[in-house]
Design a protein around this motif. Structure first.
Motif, PDB file in Angstrom:
ATOM      1  N   THR A 107       0.833  -1.207   0.000  1.00 27.32           N
ATOM      2  CA  THR A 107       0.000   0.000   0.000  1.00 27.32           C
ATOM      3  C   THR A 107       0.865   1.254   0.000  1.00 27.32           C
ATOM      4  N   ALA A 108       2.047   1.198   0.596  1.00 26.50           N
ATOM      5  CA  ALA A 108       2.942   2.351   0.595  1.00 26.50           C
ATOM      6  C   ALA A 108       3.404   2.663  -0.837  1.00 26.50           C
ATOM      7  N   TRP A 109       3.750   1.626  -1.599  1.00 25.60           N
ATOM      8  CA  TRP A 109       4.152   1.838  -2.990  1.00 25.60           C
ATOM      9  C   TRP A 109       2.978   2.312  -3.835  1.00 25.60           C
ATOM     10  N   ALA A 110       1.794   1.822  -3.555  1.00 23.84           N
ATOM     11  CA  ALA A 110       0.615   2.274  -4.302  1.00 23.84           C
ATOM     12  C   ALA A 110       0.382   3.764  -4.064  1.00 23.84           C
ATOM     13  N   THR A 111       0.535   4.204  -2.824  1.00 18.63           N
ATOM     14  CA  THR A 111       0.368   5.625  -2.501  1.00 18.63           C
ATOM     15  C   THR A 111       1.449   6.458  -3.185  1.00 18.63           C
ATOM     16  N   GLN A 112       2.682   5.986  -3.153  1.00 20.79           N
ATOM     17  CA  GLN A 112       3.784   6.706  -3.786  1.00 20.79           C
ATOM     18  C   GLN A 112       3.564   6.822  -5.302  1.00 20.79           C
ATOM     19  N   LEU A 113       3.104   5.740  -5.933  1.00 22.38           N
ATOM     20  CA  LEU A 113       2.862   5.759  -7.373  1.00 22.38           C
ATOM     21  C   LEU A 113       1.700   6.679  -7.737  1.00 22.38           C
ATOM     22  N   ARG A 114       0.696   6.763  -6.881  1.00 25.07           N
ATOM     23  CA  ARG A 114      -0.408   7.699  -7.145  1.00 25.07           C
ATOM     24  C   ARG A 114       0.088   9.140  -7.142  1.00 25.07           C
ATOM     25  N   MET A 115       1.064   9.457  -6.280  1.00 25.28           N
ATOM     26  CA  MET A 115       1.617  10.807  -6.250  1.00 25.28           C
ATOM     27  C   MET A 115       2.517  11.058  -7.464  1.00 25.28           C
ATOM     28  N   MET A 116       3.118  10.008  -7.999  1.00 27.02           N
ATOM     29  CA  MET A 116       4.013  10.139  -9.158  1.00 27.02           C
ATOM     30  C   MET A 116       3.294   9.925 -10.487  1.00 27.02           C
ATOM     31  N   GLN A 117       1.984   9.862 -10.466  1.00 22.27           N
ATOM     32  CA  GLN A 117       1.213   9.530 -11.658  1.00 22.27           C
ATOM     33  C   GLN A 117       1.518  10.432 -12.860  1.00 22.27           C
ATOM     34  N   PRO A 118       1.613  11.755 -12.736  1.00 25.87           N
ATOM     35  CA  PRO A 118       1.927  12.580 -13.916  1.00 25.87           C
ATOM     36  C   PRO A 118       3.300  12.268 -14.522  1.00 25.87           C
ATOM     37  N   GLN A 119       4.303  12.004 -13.675  1.00 30.36           N
ATOM     38  CA  GLN A 119       5.631  11.676 -14.185  1.00 30.36           C
ATOM     39  C   GLN A 119       5.629  10.322 -14.907  1.00 30.36           C
ATOM     40  N   ILE A 120       4.897   9.355 -14.370  1.00 26.43           N
ATOM     41  CA  ILE A 120       4.824   8.036 -14.999  1.00 26.43           C
ATOM     42  C   ILE A 120       4.122   8.143 -16.354  1.00 26.43           C
ATOM     43  N   LEU A 121       3.035   8.904 -16.417  1.00 25.44           N
ATOM     44  CA  LEU A 121       2.334   9.087 -17.692  1.00 25.44           C
ATOM     45  C   LEU A 121       3.222   9.782 -18.724  1.00 25.44           C
ATOM     46  N   ALA A 122       4.043  10.737 -18.280  1.00 27.49           N
ATOM     47  CA  ALA A 122       4.953  11.426 -19.201  1.00 27.49           C
ATOM     48  C   ALA A 122       6.015  10.463 -19.728  1.00 27.49           C
ATOM     49  N   ARG A 123       6.536   9.585 -18.869  1.00 29.48           N
ATOM     50  CA  ARG A 123       7.528   8.595 -19.318  1.00 29.48           C
ATOM     51  C   ARG A 123       6.926   7.616 -20.326  1.00 29.48           C
ATOM     52  N   ILE A 124       5.696   7.193 -20.080  1.00 27.89           N
ATOM     53  CA  ILE A 124       5.027   6.273 -21.007  1.00 27.89           C
ATOM     54  C   ILE A 124       4.793   6.964 -22.346  1.00 27.89           C
ATOM     55  N   ALA A 125       4.371   8.225 -22.305  1.00 28.68           N
ATOM     56  CA  ALA A 125       4.141   8.974 -23.551  1.00 28.68           C
ATOM     57  C   ALA A 125       5.441   9.151 -24.328  1.00 28.68           C
ATOM     58  N   ASP A 126       6.557   9.368 -23.631  1.00 30.53           N
ATOM     59  CA  ASP A 126       7.850   9.486 -24.315  1.00 30.53           C
ATOM     60  C   ASP A 126       8.253   8.176 -24.983  1.00 30.53           C
ATOM     61  N   ALA A 127       7.938   7.053 -24.341  1.00 32.19           N
ATOM     62  CA  ALA A 127       8.372   5.753 -24.858  1.00 32.19           C
ATOM     63  C   ALA A 127       7.498   5.255 -26.007  1.00 32.19           C
ATOM     64  N   VAL A 128       6.179   5.420 -25.920  1.00 30.06           N
ATOM     65  CA  VAL A 128       5.292   4.822 -26.922  1.00 30.06           C
ATOM     66  C   VAL A 128       4.451   5.832 -27.676  1.00 30.06           C
ATOM     67  N   GLY A 129       4.466   7.085 -27.280  1.00 25.98           N
ATOM     68  CA  GLY A 129       3.684   8.094 -27.981  1.00 25.98           C
ATOM     69  C   GLY A 129       2.458   8.520 -27.185  1.00 25.98           C
ATOM     70  N   ASN A 130       1.970   9.689 -27.530  1.00 27.93           N
ATOM     71  CA  ASN A 130       0.787  10.224 -26.853  1.00 27.93           C
ATOM     72  C   ASN A 130      -0.456   9.468 -27.291  1.00 27.93           C
ATOM     73  N   GLY A 131      -1.400   9.345 -26.371  1.00 28.02           N
ATOM     74  CA  GLY A 131      -2.676   8.736 -26.711  1.00 28.02           C
ATOM     75  C   GLY A 131      -2.777   7.259 -26.439  1.00 28.02           C
ATOM     76  N   VAL A 132      -1.685   6.581 -26.164  1.00 27.37           N
ATOM     77  CA  VAL A 132      -1.763   5.147 -25.883  1.00 27.37           C
ATOM     78  C   VAL A 132      -2.268   4.929 -24.464  1.00 27.37           C
ATOM     79  N   VAL A 133      -1.695   5.647 -23.490  1.00 25.80           N
ATOM     80  CA  VAL A 133      -2.125   5.570 -22.093  1.00 25.80           C
ATOM     81  C   VAL A 133      -2.463   6.985 -21.643  1.00 25.80           C
ATOM     82  N   ARG A 134      -3.713   7.191 -21.235  1.00 24.72           N
ATOM     83  CA  ARG A 134      -4.147   8.523 -20.782  1.00 24.72           C
ATOM     84  C   ARG A 134      -4.315   8.604 -19.271  1.00 24.72           C
ATOM     85  N   SER A 135      -4.550   7.464 -18.612  1.00 28.05           N
ATOM     86  CA  SER A 135      -4.711   7.488 -17.157  1.00 28.05           C
ATOM     87  C   SER A 135      -4.213   6.178 -16.562  1.00 28.05           C
TER      88      SER A 135
END
Length: 185
Positions: A129-157
């Motif tokens: 649960t601690a990692w889940a909470t930490q990942l929820r706070m890092m959600q915008p950074q994770i989405l930006a990394r995914i968009a850089d790797a595979v392109g915009n529009g593949v993962v939105r949330s």
């Protein structure tokens, strides 16, 4: 059969496969010569055709630069094939799952794994649960990394879940309460 039988009143000798092919080649050469085309062996006679610009639609020798006839990288060919067939979305989804550690980094990948991708929402399961909470706070950074790797529009949330607690429910019928307290002495 002897030569006398074929020339005389005997049965004529049947032409063999080689003779038929030779006769067809001679007829084709005669027809090409009558039309004014080059008569030679093979295609429009090799080097002369290339130098004169008549060979395979090219203007001449390709030179030292890149050419369409050069060997192509496998990744470029598969990328072009997936775009041509309309598989780009599925390939991008596969990259998210297949290269998860490269996309989000080794620290996050050691503690969380993607589980599903539906309607541009990626479900991620964290180990605590601690990692889940930490990942929820890092959600915008994770989405930006995914968009850089595979392109915009593949993962939105992202939908981030922690570990699930064990269930005490066994069978169809049960009694409300905290569980089997009487078995723990």
């Amino acid at each position: 059969m002897s030569d006398g039988d074929a020339a005389g009143g005997g049965t004529p000798e049947q032409p063999r496969g080689v003779d038929i092919a030779r006769r067809a080649l001679e007829e084709a050469r005669a027809a090409a010569k009558a039309k004014g085309q080059a008569v030679g062996q093979g295609r429009a006679s090799g080097v002369r055709a290339l130098r004169s610009g008549r060979g395979r639609g090219r203007r001449g020798w390709s030179g030292p630069g890149p050419d369409a006839r050069d060997p192509q990288l496998l990744g470029a060919l598969t990328g072009a094939l997936s775009k041509q067939r309309g598989w780009s979305g599925k390939v991008s989804e596969g990259v998210v799952f297949g290269r998860w550690e490269d996309v989000v980094g080794p620290d996050i990948a050691a503690h969380a794994q993607p589980t599903a991708l539906r309607d541009q929402t990626l479900s991620v399961s964290a180990e605590s649960t601690a990692w889940a909470t930490q990942l929820r706070m890092m959600q915008p950074q994770i989405l930006a990394r995914i968009a850089d790797a595979v392109g915009n529009g593949v993962v939105r949330s992202l939908t981030i879940t922690g570990p699930t607690a064990p269930s005490w429910r066994k069978g169809e019928r049960h009694i409300r309460g905290r569980g089997p307290r009487d078995t723990y002495g």
